[in-house]
Design an enzyme around this catalytic site. Structure first.
Site, mmCIF file in Angstrom:
data_model
loop_
_atom_site.group_PDB
_atom_site.id
_atom_site.type_symbol
_atom_site.label_atom_id
_atom_site.label_comp_id
_atom_site.label_asym_id
_atom_site.label_seq_id
_atom_site.Cartn_x
_atom_site.Cartn_y
_atom_site.Cartn_z
ATOM 1 N N LEU A 157 20.590 -46.960 19.192
ATOM 2 C CA LEU A 157 19.205 -47.852 18.791
ATOM 3 C C LEU A 157 19.682 -48.720 17.694
ATOM 4 O O LEU A 157 19.810 -48.371 16.478
ATOM 5 C CB LEU A 157 18.192 -47.036 18.321
ATOM 6 C CG LEU A 157 17.762 -45.914 19.696
ATOM 7 C CD1 LEU A 157 16.467 -44.938 18.900
ATOM 8 C CD2 LEU A 157 17.471 -46.545 20.860
ATOM 9 N N GLU A 158 19.776 -49.994 18.167
ATOM 10 C CA GLU A 158 20.329 -50.999 17.102
ATOM 11 C C GLU A 158 19.722 -52.450 17.412
ATOM 12 O O GLU A 158 19.064 -52.581 18.478
ATOM 13 C CB GLU A 158 21.742 -50.935 16.669
ATOM 14 C CG GLU A 158 22.713 -51.184 17.909
ATOM 15 C CD GLU A 158 24.202 -51.140 17.723
ATOM 16 O OE1 GLU A 158 24.558 -52.002 16.884
ATOM 17 O OE2 GLU A 158 24.760 -50.031 18.190
#
Length: 407
Positions: A157-158
């Site tokens: 998650l970025e």
């Protein structure tokens, strides 16, 4: 993960479609289950990232033979480039019709290994952005788990997704649903690293997990591409991230370390930081001494030396830009999993070659790619795809050498 994905992703290579296809077809014809006996959580925690479609994917079986590595983190699952809530590889190859990655997975499992699959990464459109809610997001990921009979999955998650609070809520909700519906599933969550552990968006993601009552096997940070200078800066970030986990979830330090992971970048990072084998050893010592849950890196595609070794001061998706032997960094993952990497002994005598062969003599230490020719045993041989240390004339894992006849 920025990690040169955007710059160096290309078309799927012929090697991917060919490597392991025979084993996959035989397995399907025999009716044998596609899944493998689960490895220990330690192996899934040690799995380095591998892009099976892009960045000149190396042969996983060759890495396993050379290092003792058993687990691979395959990247990345994204939403279709044209939109929708169905899983694809890299936004272009639907999971539903995939055989290429499936053949790679079958080849790894045939040698006693297994894979985790990574969701997201840097860039591209994520399913959390296109699916309508957590349930539909989870259903899309469940297709991946079911198709490949996965025992482990990674939520990377970025940017740009982790700046979208609604998308992150759907991803965390999906992760919780998958964890509940797939007992024993190893779940890691990977996000950006900063000097104080993780940034504002990373902390918001942790708060979302707390609000939903979701606890994965680990939360991993990527301490690179943020002004890091070697291992000391990375271990400082890991220490600070431990404090963040304590304050967010009310854990003591030991519990926080037991839910903490490291995801590094081998060699030269996208922003010009350098992480050598010595840096990896220092971080590995930190991770093991603090009983951290995960130690991984980006990527196996980069775990080989450039030509020249420093790649003229540039970052590459297919080599490390530091002096190394092939798979030096993979051996740290093997050590984290608790296994001693195998040692290889060079042959005491050179392989025979025909006296008048025009192609150069085969060298067990050299890397060959599709179309390269060598001489061995009085014959000329042509490589079908990437290979190293597979003797011409042997069947090897997939029969990489084509005999072009006597010299």
């Amino acid at each position: 993960m920025k990690r040169f994905r955007a710059l160096l992703c290309g078309a799927a290579t012929a090697a991917l479609a060919t490597a392991g296809l025979a084993a996959f077809a035989a397995q399907q014809a025999s009716g044998a289950p596609a899944g493998a006996t689960a490895l220990s959580d330690r192996w899934y925690a040690a799995a380095p990232y591998l892009m099976p479609h892009d960045n000149n994917p190396p042969d996983a079986g060759a890495i396993m033979d050379a290092t003792g590595l058993k687990a691979f983190q395959l990247a990345f699952i994204l939403a279709p480039d044209g939109g929708g809530c169905s899983p694809t590889w890299d936004g272009t190859s639907p999971v539903s019709s995939d055989t290429a990655v499936g053949s790679v997975i079958s080849a790894i499992r045939a040698k006693g290994g297994d894979v985790s699959v990574s969701i997201g990464g840097y860039g591209g459109t994520k399913l959390g952005q296109t699916c309508s809610d957590a349930a539909s997001t989870a259903a899309a990921y469940q297709q991946v788990i079911t198709k490949y009979q996965l025992k482990a999955i990674d939520f990377d998650l970025e940017e740009p997704e982790y700046e979208n609070t609604a998308a992150i809520a759907r991803e965390i909700g999906a992760a919780k649903i998958l964890q509940q519906n797939n007992p024993g599933l190893y779940v890691s969550v990977t996000t950006a690293g900063t000097a104080d552990g993780t940034g504002w968006f990373g902390k918001q993601m942790l708060n979302e997990a707390k609000a939903q009552g979701f606890t994965p096997n680990n939360f991993s940070i990527m301490p690179f591409d943020g002004g890091f200078n070697g291992a000391a800066a990375q271990t400082s970030a890991l220490t600070n991230f431990n404090t963040v986990l304590q304050s967010t979830f009310g854990w003591d330090a030991a519990t926080a370390y037991a839910h903490e992971g490291f995801s590094g970048m081998n060699g030269r990072s996208d922003t010009g930081e350098y992480f050598t084998q010595a840096d990896f050893q220092t971080v590995l010592d930190f991770a093991t001494s603090h009983h951290m849950d995960r130690f991984t890196f980006w990527s196996l595609n980069r775990d080989r030396q450039c030509t020249p070794p420093d790649n003229n001061g540039k970052t590459s998706g297919t080599c490390s830009s530091v002096a190394q032997s092939d798979w030096d960094f993979a051996k740290f993952s093997v050590k984290f999993a608790g296994v001693t990497p195998p040692t290889t002994t060079p042959p005491t005598t050179p392989p025979p070659t025909g006296g008048d062969c025009a192609a150069g003599a085969w060298n067990s230490g050299a890397v060959y790619t599709g179309g390269d020719t060598v001489s061995y045993g009085g014959h000329t041989w042509k490589a079908k795809w990437w290979t190293q240390n597979e003797t011409p004339g042997s069947t090897g894992e997939w029969g990489v050498w084509e005999d072009l006849g006597a010299c």
